[in-house]
Design a protein around this motif. Structure first.
Motif, short mmCIF file in Angstrom:
data_model
loop_
_atom_site.label_atom_id
_atom_site.label_comp_id
_atom_site.label_asym_id
_atom_site.label_seq_id
_atom_site.Cartn_x
_atom_site.Cartn_y
_atom_site.Cartn_z
N SER A 57 0.83 -1.20 0.00
CA SER A 57 0.00 0.00 0.00
C SER A 57 0.87 1.25 0.00
O SER A 57 2.04 1.21 0.43
CB SER A 57 -0.93 0.01 1.21
N THR A 58 0.30 2.33 -0.49
CA THR A 58 1.05 3.58 -0.61
C THR A 58 0.26 4.73 -0.01
O THR A 58 -0.96 4.66 0.15
CB THR A 58 1.36 3.89 -2.08
N ASP A 59 0.97 5.79 0.29
CA ASP A 59 0.34 6.99 0.81
C ASP A 59 1.15 8.19 0.35
O ASP A 59 2.38 8.10 0.22
CB ASP A 59 0.27 6.95 2.34
N TYR A 60 0.45 9.30 0.11
CA TYR A 60 1.10 10.51 -0.39
C TYR A 60 0.62 11.73 0.37
O TYR A 60 -0.54 11.81 0.79
CB TYR A 60 0.78 10.72 -1.87
N THR A 61 1.49 12.70 0.51
CA THR A 61 1.04 13.96 1.05
C THR A 61 0.19 14.65 -0.01
O THR A 61 0.36 14.43 -1.22
CB THR A 61 2.24 14.84 1.46
#
Length: 127
Positions: A57-61
């Protein structure tokens, strides 16, 4: 011995793309998150993006959503940050860091949890 080494920075024009690399060694990605964070001139560190070794899984500002993409290669030792449609506000020293996976969620904005990081690579966006 844990190592993270960034590369790929440079001077680019606004609206163009750049891909950063983070070569890692000395640990198994499965139990960690690898994150990119940056420090603009005269400012503090800002988390940019993270990827989980457990489930990918990924997350971004918010400021980079839709423009940046974090990924890992098949060996799960080299990480990338694809940066598209760059703006002068993206000018910063970019580093990759490692963090143990722990709740809640990926540590994109919890840079204090990163236990190892590299020296960084400079990205300058200017016309």
């Amino acid at each position: 011995q844990v190592r993270l080494v960034e590369s790929g920075g440079g001077l680019v024009a606004p609206g163009t793309s750049l891909t950063l690399s983070c070569a890692t060694s000395g640990f198994t990605f499965d139990y960690y998150a690898i994150c990119w964070f940056r420090q603009p001139p005269g400012k503090g560190h800002e988390g940019v993006a993270c990827i989980s070794g457990a489930d990918g899984s990924t997350d971004y500002t918010d400021s980079v959503k839709g423009r940046f993409t974090i990924s890992v290669d098949r060996t799960r030792t080299t990480f990338f940050l694809q940066m598209d449609n760059l703006t002068p506000e993206d000018t910063a020293r970019y580093r990759c860091g490692r963090s143990l996976l722990r709740p809640p969620g990926l540590p994109t904005h919890r840079t204090y949890e990163y236990d190892y990081w590299g020296r960084g690579t400079q990205v300058t966006v200017s016309s």
